[in-house]
Design an enzyme around this catalytic site. Structure first.
Site, PDB file in Angstrom:
ATOM      1  N   SER A   1       0.815  -1.220   0.000  1.00 36.70           N
ATOM      2  CA  SER A   1       0.000   0.000   0.000  1.00 36.70           C
ATOM      3  C   SER A   1       0.852   1.276   0.000  1.00 36.70           C
ATOM      4  CB  SER A   1      -0.910   0.009   1.228  1.00 36.70           C
ATOM      5  OG  SER A   1      -1.672   1.194   1.238  1.00 36.70           O
TER       6      SER A   1
ATOM      7  N   ASN B   1      -6.857  -0.128   1.224  1.00 36.83           N
ATOM      8  CA  ASN B   1      -6.167   0.051   2.509  1.00 36.83           C
ATOM      9  C   ASN B   1      -6.835   1.237   3.196  1.00 36.83           C
ATOM     10  OD1 ASN B   1      -3.938   1.684   4.026  1.00 36.83           O
ATOM     11  ND2 ASN B   1      -3.020  -0.333   3.844  1.00 36.83           N
TER      12      ASN B   1
ATOM     13  N   CYS C   1      -2.155   4.396  12.532  1.00 32.20           N
ATOM     14  CA  CYS C   1      -2.590   5.790  12.658  1.00 32.20           C
ATOM     15  C   CYS C   1      -2.860   6.146  14.116  1.00 32.20           C
ATOM     16  CB  CYS C   1      -3.872   6.009  11.868  1.00 32.20           C
ATOM     17  SG  CYS C   1      -3.695   5.615  10.134  1.00 32.20           S
TER      18      CYS C   1
ATOM     19  N   GLY D   1      11.146  -4.441   2.529  1.00 33.78           N
ATOM     20  CA  GLY D   1      12.429  -4.551   1.826  1.00 33.78           C
ATOM     21  C   GLY D   1      12.512  -5.612   0.755  1.00 33.78           C
TER      22      GLY D   1
HETATM   23  C1  LIG Z   1       5.827   6.287   0.127  1.00 27.10           C
HETATM   24  C2  LIG Z   1       5.154   5.244   0.973  1.00 27.10           C
HETATM   25  C3  LIG Z   1       3.793   5.339   1.234  1.00 27.10           C
HETATM   26  C4  LIG Z   1       3.151   4.376   2.023  1.00 27.10           C
HETATM   27  N1  LIG Z   1       1.803   4.481   2.256  1.00 27.10           N
HETATM   28  C5  LIG Z   1       1.162   3.525   2.975  1.00 27.10           C
HETATM   29  C6  LIG Z   1      -0.257   3.574   3.159  1.00 27.10           C
HETATM   30  O1  LIG Z   1      -0.956   4.452   2.633  1.00 27.10           O
HETATM   31  N2  LIG Z   1      -0.830   2.613   3.942  1.00 27.10           N
HETATM   32  C7  LIG Z   1      -0.092   1.599   4.521  1.00 27.10           C
HETATM   33  O2  LIG Z   1      -0.656   0.739   5.223  1.00 27.10           O
HETATM   34  N3  LIG Z   1       1.250   1.513   4.327  1.00 27.10           N
HETATM   35  C8  LIG Z   1       1.888   2.429   3.583  1.00 27.10           C
HETATM   36  N4  LIG Z   1       3.245   2.336   3.353  1.00 27.10           N
HETATM   37  C9  LIG Z   1       3.994   1.194   3.911  1.00 27.10           C
HETATM   38  C10 LIG Z   1       4.212   0.081   2.858  1.00 27.10           C
HETATM   39  O3  LIG Z   1       2.981  -0.432   2.395  1.00 27.10           O
HETATM   40  C11 LIG Z   1       5.070  -1.080   3.427  1.00 27.10           C
HETATM   41  O4  LIG Z   1       4.400  -1.630   4.527  1.00 27.10           O
HETATM   42  C12 LIG Z   1       6.462  -0.632   3.854  1.00 27.10           C
HETATM   43  O5  LIG Z   1       6.972   0.361   3.007  1.00 27.10           O
HETATM   44  C13 LIG Z   1       7.456  -1.799   3.910  1.00 27.10           C
HETATM   45  O6  LIG Z   1       7.603  -2.399   2.650  1.00 27.10           O
HETATM   46  P1  LIG Z   1       8.793  -1.986   1.600  1.00 27.10           P
HETATM   47  O7  LIG Z   1      10.063  -1.956   2.389  1.00 27.10           O
HETATM   48  O8  LIG Z   1       8.750  -3.045   0.544  1.00 27.10           O
HETATM   49  O9  LIG Z   1       8.425  -0.649   1.072  1.00 27.10           O
HETATM   50  C14 LIG Z   1       3.901   3.294   2.573  1.00 27.10           C
HETATM   51  C15 LIG Z   1       5.272   3.195   2.294  1.00 27.10           C
HETATM   52  C16 LIG Z   1       5.899   4.145   1.502  1.00 27.10           C
HETATM   53  C17 LIG Z   1       7.380   3.993   1.217  1.00 27.10           C
END
Ligand SMILES: Cc1cc2nc3c(=O)[nH]c(=O)nc-3n(C[C@H](O)[C@H](O)[C@H](O)COP(=O)(O)O)c2cc1C
Length: 312
Positions: free
Chosen positions: A27, A106, A135, A250
């Site tokens: 998300s 989400n 949140c 990651g």
């Molecule tokens: C720019 C950005 C925006 C995100 N927005 C949301 C969001 O709206 N809702 C949510 O549950 N997680 C959000 N996340 C978290 C990601 O969904 C994910 O849980 C987290 O980045 C770890 O995964 P990754 O390392 O592959 O990015 C966001 C992450 C990033 C980097």
């Protein structure tokens, strides 16, 4: 790198939702599907998880709100989003038209009532609803729902009553001291699945200006820098519950994804890697297929939780 494996072998189930493969978007890193669909056919994914939405539009935090760090990034977007009305009218129809795979919304809010309203409005409109519990709970001094066991249980239990058709996924907060305890509480309150991890609070400073690189000072760290922590938490959560676990944090390669699956994840989400390479989710999928071919694995189900204890 396409393998000769029958695609069926990649299928996994999250509650009543059948995914043709275990790869999702994370998300907030794939918008509402529009951006990614310019790069590839998003129907090749197992499911599409959309950017978080609130009842009313949220403006997000002031810039700068993104900075690169070694092996990761910090963001303080502040959950900026278009709000439920525009989402239902403009964003959801687009992604539904563009793909034939499960769509997961989400949701985020500042009160239990806001989450409940969102859940009711989206129930049946999307295949899955992922509840972001990171949140702040404004009625309880601003502590995140995902860090306060009592508020968390109340939130999940209340929203459960409002979701009758879609699959309910609870996205756990990595700040929880005992992640297994929260995963178990989600299961006990009726969640169909849990997902983890969200970003980890972090900061970076520009030593020349002596100012934080993020206007809000603290943001959320994501990307490969958090992978070992995410893997540990997925392992702990998966051992605690019977419902499926969706792992993220990651994941950049097929090898990363296989690690999460062996740790107990039924499906995985690719987030930050997409900012470097928009096709990363598909490459992760191809990496899983290649691993299965090399190791003679007939189905993803064989790998779930397959990590043996003790070091290699
Ligand atoms: C720019 C950005 C925006 C995100 N927005 C949301 C969001 O709206 N809702 C949510 O549950 N997680 C959000 N996340 C978290 C990601 O969904 C994910 O849980 C987290 O980045 C770890 O995964 P990754 O390392 O592959 O990015 C966001 C992450 C990033 C980097």
């Amino acid at each position: 790198m396409r393998s000769s494996l029958n695609k069926k072998n990649l299928e996994v189930k999250i509650g009543g939702m059948r995914l043709k493969n275990p790869i999702m978007t994370a998300s907030g890193t794939a918008g509402y599907g529009e951006e990614l669909s310019a790069f590839y056919d998003i129907s090749r994914l197992g499911a599409i998880v959309l950017k978080g939405i609130s009842l009313k539009p949220w403006q997000g935090n002031p810039p700068p709100r993104i900075t690169e760090t070694p092996c990761g990034m910090i963001n303080s977007i502040g959950l900026q989003n278009v709000g439920l009305k525009t989402f239902l009218k403009e964003k959801l129809p687009f992604v539904k038209k563009k793909s034939d795979v499960p769509v997961i919304a989400n949701i985020l809010g500042n009160t239990t009532g806001e989450y409940a309203k969102l859940a009711r409005s989206l129930d049946g409109e999307v295949e899955g609803i992922e509840i972001n519990v990171s949140c702040p709970n404004v009625k309880k001094g601003g502590m995140a729902f995902g860090l306060d066991k009592k508020a968390f249980g109340k939130l999940v239990g209340r929203v459960r009553g409002d979701i009758k058709k879609s699959v309910m996924i609870v996205k756990l907060s990595p700040g929880a001291q005992d992640i297994a305890e929260f995963a178990l509480a989600a299961q006990e309150e009726g969640a169909d699945a849990v997902s983890l991890i969200n970003t980890i609070p972090a900061m970076a400073i520009d030593i020349n200006t002596r100012r934080p690189l993020i206007k809000n000072v603290i943001g959320g760290l994501s990307g490969p820098a958090i992978k070992p922590i995410a893997l540990r938490m997925v392992y702990q959560a998966a051992r605690a519950v019977k419902i499926p676990v969706i792992g993220m944090g990651g994941i950049t390669t097929g090898q990363d994804a296989v690690e999460f699956i062996l740790a107990g994840a039924t499906a995985v989400a690719v987030g930050t890697a997409t900012f470097i390479n928009p096709s990363a989710p598909l490459e992760v999928l191809e990496g899983i297929e290649a691993y299965m071919s090399i190791h003679g694995v007939k189905g993803v189900a064989e790998l779930i939780g397959g990590a043996v204890t003790g070091c290699s």
